[in-house]
Structure formats: structure tokens, C-alpha cells
Write an enzyme that holds these catalytic residues in place. Structure first.
Site, mmCIF file in Angstrom:
data_model
loop_
_atom_site.group_PDB
_atom_site.id
_atom_site.type_symbol
_atom_site.label_atom_id
_atom_site.label_comp_id
_atom_site.label_asym_id
_atom_site.label_seq_id
_atom_site.Cartn_x
_atom_site.Cartn_y
_atom_site.Cartn_z
ATOM 1 N N GLY A 1 2.664 -14.906 3.553
ATOM 2 C CA GLY A 1 3.392 -14.357 4.691
ATOM 3 C C GLY A 1 4.247 -15.407 5.367
ATOM 4 O O GLY A 1 4.641 -16.408 4.754
ATOM 5 N N SER A 2 4.518 -15.184 6.633
ATOM 6 C CA SER A 2 5.429 -16.046 7.376
ATOM 7 C C SER A 2 4.763 -17.358 7.760
ATOM 8 O O SER A 2 3.531 -17.465 7.819
ATOM 9 C CB SER A 2 5.911 -15.332 8.644
ATOM 10 O OG SER A 2 4.835 -15.200 9.563
ATOM 11 N N LYS B 1 -6.765 -8.032 2.480
ATOM 12 C CA LYS B 1 -6.329 -7.567 3.798
ATOM 13 C C LYS B 1 -4.829 -7.352 3.711
ATOM 14 O O LYS B 1 -4.038 -8.269 3.876
ATOM 15 C CB LYS B 1 -6.674 -8.599 4.882
ATOM 16 C CG LYS B 1 -5.947 -8.406 6.232
ATOM 17 C CD LYS B 1 -6.200 -7.029 6.846
ATOM 18 C CE LYS B 1 -5.372 -6.858 8.128
ATOM 19 N NZ LYS B 1 -3.953 -6.516 7.844
ATOM 20 N N GLU C 1 0.706 -19.422 0.930
ATOM 21 C CA GLU C 1 1.993 -19.193 0.286
ATOM 22 C C GLU C 1 2.911 -18.590 1.344
ATOM 23 O O GLU C 1 2.760 -17.433 1.721
ATOM 24 C CB GLU C 1 1.849 -18.248 -0.903
ATOM 25 C CG GLU C 1 3.148 -18.019 -1.663
ATOM 26 C CD GLU C 1 3.018 -16.910 -2.680
ATOM 27 O OE1 GLU C 1 3.951 -16.070 -2.740
ATOM 28 O OE2 GLU C 1 2.007 -16.863 -3.401
ATOM 29 N N CYS D 1 10.020 -13.950 -0.940
ATOM 30 C CA CYS D 1 9.910 -15.333 -0.453
ATOM 31 C C CYS D 1 10.769 -16.296 -1.263
ATOM 32 O O CYS D 1 11.192 -17.327 -0.751
ATOM 33 C CB CYS D 1 8.450 -15.778 -0.457
ATOM 34 S SG CYS D 1 7.631 -15.600 -2.056
ATOM 35 N N GLY E 1 0.962 -17.810 9.044
ATOM 36 C CA GLY E 1 0.161 -18.605 8.125
ATOM 37 C C GLY E 1 -0.497 -19.785 8.807
ATOM 38 O O GLY E 1 -1.660 -20.109 8.539
#
Length: 515
Positions: free
Chosen positions: A247-248, A194, A269, A303, A252
Site C-alpha cells: 500500500g501507500s 486483510k 511493499e 505501484c 505502511g
């Protein structure tokens, strides 16, 4: 795809032509071996280099999400029925196919996301490497024989989850699609990627190439669409065995809670606010180049970016001047130019976030040591409306500054001085994140001590930002949990199953049943 030579310049028209060449019948989800256009809300894609829209595609909606899940559930049965040697052979073919299509993938990534073509080419090669690496593990998934009391032969097997949903971010869509599909595929799962609705094209093309290389239909699907529709459906459906998310932190957490309520485990992550620590005894020239790479490669949209620069006070002033001078030499420009080193911010939303956080950092006492003016090649061209942020160094970013603990996710580094090793470690750990960090010093004992004490899932000594699919990667605290690479990640994508076999017939446990 007919475009295998990079266009000479970025524009909305260029992005459209590259996208049209890749998907002549329109962009959509990749389901059951074909591109399927959606019927839901329209999603607009924007060229990061110009700020102009260049294409639209339709969200799959609930009906499309269900079709993807049905396809992946069937694909998991087909793929799981193959033995590890058969899966390994197919994944090696995928690796070779990605290598053969690397330039095409890089052009598509650069044109549709604004990532510099030089970076996209490196990442395409890395994706081929990922599939090759995990192809080597597909036929080596073994269990254990475990001695237990009594007359038993007891052993374990590794069993795939079935369907794995991997939610990937907009900053490196092709790279993270490979990173989050190769391992679960090697373990025998089907995978649904996704991608961010802003940057789906390279993920769809990657799945298409993998299918052409021999992956059965339904084994590698891509759910191009909105998070609140198709994303929400995929992370709460019991046909899904496991979810991975990059992601953020806020998103998350929402994903993990929604998945947990449906009984689905999640691998997270998340973000980082990594400290890059420079001691006075370091090779300062090398450390300055490392600091530049740590924060400005990928325009800081990483990140693991070294967004906090902590420098021993005796060399602080000289060192930040060195970094500022080097930052001024970086070539910011057209993503499709081979000379470009720093590209635009990929999404307009993130561009607004980055610029507002720079202002906040200055308001809180940070002193900007680098220029904000765009070069004439941008300001005087059709690219002037792009999401451009010049490499930014703010000095005097103290613990009271919002930039000390807020992830910017852009080309912005906050610097400050420290006096002692203990102070540097405490500052590095003064955040809820724990993803990465680095130390620069010629003292071997100090290097290992700092590396041990800083709370981070990845830590570099006299270097920064090198990662490899063979090495575990993940974070502590708000940076997530679980590991997304290395041999151990195969345990993330399988479950242990224990099997007990009696080696001697046992008597009945109930005396009344004994004869």
C-alpha cells in the site's frame, strides 16, 4: 457461484447480482472455512463504473478480529504439523481449483472493482500459477549442516512464523491475495488476508475456493473490514508472527511502527514513482508502446507504473507526440466489455486524488497533450457518473513540478527531456522511491550501465511491467523493504533454527565438577 458468463454491461445492479450470486447469505469475513457476517459498522461498496453504491457489509470489529486470530492460530498448528509433501499436494489442488474457477473470479473482480475483464482474466490465471509455483517449493525447504570447531554436528531448520497477516490493496485485490498467501502457506504458516474494505469480495471467494480444494479450516482466513478496527487488531496482536503490507508509504509506516511496538516484524511493499528512460537510439515505436503499457494499463493504478517519462532531447518532441497519439486510441469504457483497455479509478477517494494532482501538475507548468473529454459511450450512458480519468500525458514536468516526486496512482504520466546519460540517471534517482524503472536503447553497454545505476528493485531493458512469481519483487527506500516473491521469499516466511548435537562427550567446563 452461478454466474460464469460475464454480464454484458456494468452497473450497480450488475455488481450487486454478481456479489449476491457469490455470497447468497451476504458478504463478510472468511473464518474457519465459512463466510461470517460481521456485527460492527456498515461498510458501503461503490461501483467504480457508475459511482453508485451497490452493497453493504458489516465490519467484524474487535470480537470478529479475535475470532479470526483464534481460528488462524489453531489452523497454523494443523497446517504446520503436515510435512512439506502433504502441503505441496494440497496447494497443487488449490492451483487447479483456482484455474477451474478463473472465469468466475474474473467476473467477480471486474464487477465489484471496475477492473477491465480482460485484465481480471489474466490475473486469475496468474493466481493459479502462484499456488502451483509455491506448491513446488513446499517440499524443498531445507536447512544446512554447518562445520564448527570442536566435536559437534550442527545443522539448521526453517521454522514457520505461525500466523502471517497480509494487508492487501484495493487496486488488485485478487492478484495480491494470491501473491501474499501462496508463499507463506508453502512455508507452513496460516495466512490472514486483510483486503481493502473497498474491494474484499474476490479475496473472500479465493479463500473459499482454497478451502474447498483441501486447505484445512483456519489456514486461509480473510478479515474483510476496516483498517482502524480489524486491521489494527491484527497487526498488533502477539499471536501474529509476521505482517506483510502492500500500500501507500504513510499507511505502511504506521503499520510497521505499530507492529514493531508489538514485537512483530513486517515486510513492506510500498509506492513508486518509476522513471521510464528513452534514448534517441531506441526503437521509438516499440518504446512508445512500452510507455503506454507502463502507465495506462490498470488505469495507472499500479505501484510499478512508469509515471515519469524521460526522453533524450533530440527525439523528445517527436516521441511525446507518438505517445499522445497512441493514448488517444486506447479504449476507455465498460469494465465488463471484453474490448475495454482502460477502466475507471476504483475508489471515489482515489478519483478525487488523481484529478486534483492533474490540476496541480498543470498549475506547476505541465502541458497536457491528451484530451480530458469522455467518449460518448461513457458521457452519454449510465456510466457517466463513474470514476473516469482519461489517459493523461503532461509534458514539461520538471523537477520543480509536484508530479516529479508525487505518486499519482492513476493514468497520468509526466514527461520531460534530458541531454546526457548522467542527467537521466540523476533524474531517475531524484526521488525517495526505488521500486521500478526502465531504459530503452540499442546500446547494450548503456542499457546495463543505466540498469545498474538506477536505484530500483526491478528494472527492465527495452520492456516494461513484466513480473513473475518466480522472480524477486520489492523496492528500495520509500518503496519498502523485503521481497515478496521468488524462491528467496520462503526465507521471509520462515526463521532459521540452529541445532547443536555433540559427537563426543565433553568434559565438564568447571574443574570443580570434574572427578
Amino acid at each position: 457461484m452461478s454466474i460464469t458468463t460475464a454480464p454484458t454491461s456494468s452497473s450497480a445492479a450488475t455488481a450487486k447480482s454478481v456479489l449476491d450470486a457469490a455470497f447468497p447469505n451476504g458478504l463478510g469475513a472468511f473464518v474457519d472455512g465459512r463466510v461470517a457476517t460481521g456485527s460492527g459498522d456498515s461498510i458501503t461498496l461503490t461501483a467504480a463504473a457508475t459511482g453508485e453504491p451497490f452493497a453493504t457489509y458489516a465490519d467484524p470489529g474487535a470480537e470478529g478480529a479475535n475470532a479470526i486470530l483464534e481460528s488462524s492460530t489453531a489452523g497454523a498448528k494443523v497446517w504446520g504439523a503436515l510435512n512439506g509433501f502433504e502441503r505441496a499436494a494440497i496447494l497443487r489442488n488449490v492451483s487447479r481449483a483456482v484455474e477451474q474457477h478463473a472465469e468466475e473470479l474474473a467476473i467477480l473482480e471486474s464487477a465489484t472493482t471496475g477492473k477491465p475483464i480482460r485484465d481480471a482474466r489474466v490475473e486469475a490465471a496468474k493466481v493459479a500459477e502462484m499456488f502451483g509455483y509455491y506448491a513446488g517449493w513446499a517440499d524443498k525447504l531445507t536447512g544446512q549442516t554447518i562445520p564448527v570447531p570442536g566435536n559437534w554436528h550442527t545443522y539448521t531448520e526453517r521454522v514457520a512464523w505461525g500466523v502471517v497477516v497480509a494487508i492487501t490493496p484495493w487496486n488488485a485485490p485478487m492478484f495480491t491475495a494470491g501473491w501474499n498467501s501462496a508463499a507463506p502457506l508453502a512455508a507452513g504458516n496460516s495466512v490472514i488476508i486483510k483486503p481493502s474494505e473497498f474491494t474484499p469480495a474476490s479475496s473472500v471467494r479465493l479463500a473459499q475456493i482454497a478451502h474447498e480444494a483441501g486447505l484445512p479450516a483456519g489456514v486461509f482466513n480473510v478479515a474483510a473490514g476496516l483498517g482502524q478496527t480489524v486491521g489494527a487488531a491484527l497487526t498488533t496482536d502477539r499471536r501474529v508472527g509476521k505482517v506483510s503490507f502492500i500500500g501507500s508509504v504513510p499507511t505502511g509506516r504506521r503499520v510497521a511502527v505499530a507492529a514493531a511496538q508489538a514485537g512483530i516484524p513486517a515486510l513492506l511493499e510500498l509506492g513508486g514513482k518509476s522513471a521510464n528512460i528513452v534514448f534517441a537510439d531506441a526503437d521509438l515505436e516499440r518504446a512508445a508502446e512500452g510507455a503506454i503499457s507502463a502507465i495506462f494499463s490498470g488505469a495507472g493504478q499500479s505501484c510499478v507504473a512508469g509515471s515519469r517519462l524521460l526522453v533524450e532531447r533530440s527525439v523528445h518532441a517527436r516521441f511525446v507526440e507518438m505517445v499522445a497519439a497512441k493514448a488517444a486510441l486506447l479504449r476507455v469504457g465498460d469494465p465488463l466489455s471484453a474490448d475495454t483497455e482502460v477502466g475507471p479509478i476504483i475508489t471515489p477517494q482515489q478519483f478525487a486524488t488523481v484529478t486534483s494532482l492533474i490540476e496541480a501538475g498543470v498549475d506547476d507548468g505541465g502541458r497536457r497533450l491528451t484530451g480530458a473529454t469522455l467518449p460518448e459511450s461513457l458521457s452519454g450512458s449510465a456510466l457517466k457518473g463513474g470514476h473516469w480519468v482519461m489517459p493523461t500525458l503532461l509534458d514539461g514536468v520538471t523537477p520543480a513540478n509536484r508530479l516529479e516526486t508525487t505518486e499519482v496512482f492513476g493514468p497520468v504520466v509526466g514527461a520531460d527531456a534530458f541531454d546526457t546519460e548522467a542527467e537521466a540517471i540523476a533524474r531517475a534517482n531524484n526521488t525517495n522511491f526505488g521500486l521500478a524503472g526502465a531504459v530503452w536503447t540499442s546500446d547494450v553497454s548503456r542499457a546495463h550501465h543505466v540498469a545498474r545505476e538506477v536505484k530500483a528493485g526491478t528494472f527492465w531493458i527495452n520492456s516494461y511491467k513484466t513480473i513473475h512469481v518466480a522472480v524477486p519483487f520489492g523496492g528500495f527506500g520509500d518503496s519498502g523493504h523485503g521481497r515478496s516473491s521468488g524462491p528467496g521469499v520462503l526465507d521471509e516466511y520462515t526463521q532459521a533454527k540452529a541445532i547443536w548435537v555433540p559427537t563426543r562427550a565433553a568434559g565438564s567446563p568447571f574443574p570443580s565438577l570434574s572427578y
